[in-house]
Design a protein around this motif. Structure first.
Motif, PDB file in Angstrom:
ATOM      1  N   THR A 296       0.857  -1.180   0.000  1.00 52.25           N
ATOM      2  CA  THR A 296       0.000   0.000   0.000  1.00 52.25           C
ATOM      3  C   THR A 296       0.892   1.228   0.000  1.00 52.25           C
ATOM      4  O   THR A 296       2.088   1.147   0.229  1.00 52.25           O
ATOM      5  CB  THR A 296      -0.920   0.020   1.233  1.00 52.25           C
ATOM      6  N   GLU A 297       0.312   2.345  -0.220  1.00 45.94           N
ATOM      7  CA  GLU A 297       1.065   3.607  -0.267  1.00 45.94           C
ATOM      8  C   GLU A 297       0.825   4.399   1.013  1.00 45.94           C
ATOM      9  O   GLU A 297       0.422   5.540   0.977  1.00 45.94           O
ATOM     10  CB  GLU A 297       0.643   4.415  -1.509  1.00 45.94           C
ATOM     11  N   GLU A 298       1.078   3.788   2.153  1.00 43.87           N
ATOM     12  CA  GLU A 298       0.916   4.460   3.441  1.00 43.87           C
ATOM     13  C   GLU A 298       2.162   5.283   3.752  1.00 43.87           C
ATOM     14  O   GLU A 298       3.273   4.909   3.371  1.00 43.87           O
ATOM     15  CB  GLU A 298       0.677   3.438   4.560  1.00 43.87           C
ATOM     16  N   THR A 299       1.968   6.368   4.457  1.00 42.76           N
ATOM     17  CA  THR A 299       3.083   7.225   4.857  1.00 42.76           C
ATOM     18  C   THR A 299       3.586   6.794   6.228  1.00 42.76           C
ATOM     19  O   THR A 299       2.789   6.601   7.158  1.00 42.76           O
ATOM     20  CB  THR A 299       2.631   8.700   4.908  1.00 42.76           C
ATOM     21  N   ALA A 300       4.900   6.646   6.355  1.00 47.77           N
ATOM     22  CA  ALA A 300       5.497   6.265   7.636  1.00 47.77           C
ATOM     23  C   ALA A 300       5.303   7.391   8.654  1.00 47.77           C
ATOM     24  O   ALA A 300       5.280   8.576   8.293  1.00 47.77           O
ATOM     25  CB  ALA A 300       6.983   5.979   7.452  1.00 47.77           C
ATOM     26  N   LEU A 301       5.179   7.029   9.910  1.00 47.09           N
ATOM     27  CA  LEU A 301       5.022   8.003  10.985  1.00 47.09           C
ATOM     28  C   LEU A 301       6.378   8.314  11.613  1.00 47.09           C
ATOM     29  O   LEU A 301       7.235   7.432  11.736  1.00 47.09           O
ATOM     30  CB  LEU A 301       4.073   7.464  12.057  1.00 47.09           C
TER      31      LEU A 301
ATOM     32  N   ARG B 241       7.926   6.212  14.567  1.00 48.45           N
ATOM     33  CA  ARG B 241       8.269   4.806  14.329  1.00 48.45           C
ATOM     34  C   ARG B 241       9.612   4.419  14.932  1.00 48.45           C
ATOM     35  O   ARG B 241       9.921   3.249  15.056  1.00 48.45           O
ATOM     36  CB  ARG B 241       8.256   4.501  12.835  1.00 48.45           C
TER      37      ARG B 241
ATOM     38  N   ASP C 186       8.438  -0.774  14.143  1.00 50.50           N
ATOM     39  CA  ASP C 186       7.440  -1.583  13.449  1.00 50.50           C
ATOM     40  C   ASP C 186       8.059  -2.697  12.602  1.00 50.50           C
ATOM     41  O   ASP C 186       7.350  -3.404  11.900  1.00 50.50           O
ATOM     42  CB  ASP C 186       6.567  -0.684  12.569  1.00 50.50           C
TER      43      ASP C 186
END
Length: 160
Positions: free
Chosen positions: A5-10, A13, A115
């Motif tokens: 998926t194209e989720e943005t890292a926090l 983390r 993570d």
């Protein structure tokens, strides 16, 4: 293997750990998580480039990386045990190192993606400790800056 998926890292983390045995025990590290991180900026090596231009380059300048350095700034919310009147041991280890010289002025740290992503680093450096101060409503924060002394290592993520 699934489609990524194209989720943005926090930003949160990252996990920072300090070797509580350093510099007294160089063989058996005692990694303890530094708690209370309010701001963390993971370093990237900063190169020192020297001009290596010559006549054979057809007018194009050349550069050669001859050294590199790193620095890790961290802002901490001071954590205390208000019953027995002590600060968190990792905070104390860093604070005390800032007042010392030689190997006792350094911290041995590692930081990694909590993570399980592959980014993980380890290095030793000189500790600088700076109180932030503030108004009567502020939390006590300190800025700890680790100035690298030697190589910043790429390591396997120990949190996996």
């Amino acid at each position: 293997m699934g489609t990524p998926t194209e989720e943005t890292a926090l930003a949160r983390r990252w996990r920072l750990q300090i070797n509580m045995a350093y510099p007294d025990d160089l063989v058996t590290p005692d990694w303890v998580t530094v708690i209370g991180i309010a701001e963390f900026t993971p370093p990237a090596p900063q190169p020192n480039n020297e001009d290596s231009s010559d006549y054979e380059s057809a007018g194009w300048n050349g550069n050669t990386k001859t050294a590199q350095e790193w620095e890790l700034p961290v802002t901490l919310n001071r954590k205390i045990n208000d019953v027995v009147k002590v600060f968190h041991p990792t905070h104390e280890k860093l604070r005390q190192a800032a007042w010392k010289f030689g190997s006792k002025s350094k911290a041995h740290l590692r930081w990694f993606d909590r993570d399980g992503l592959p980014e993980a680093y380890e290095g030793k450096g000189i500790v600088q400790w700076e109180y932030s101060g503030g108004e009567h409503t502020a939390l006590e924060q300190v800025t700890v800056t680790i100035t690298g002394d030697g190589e910043l290592l790429l390591i396997d993520n120990p949190g996996v």
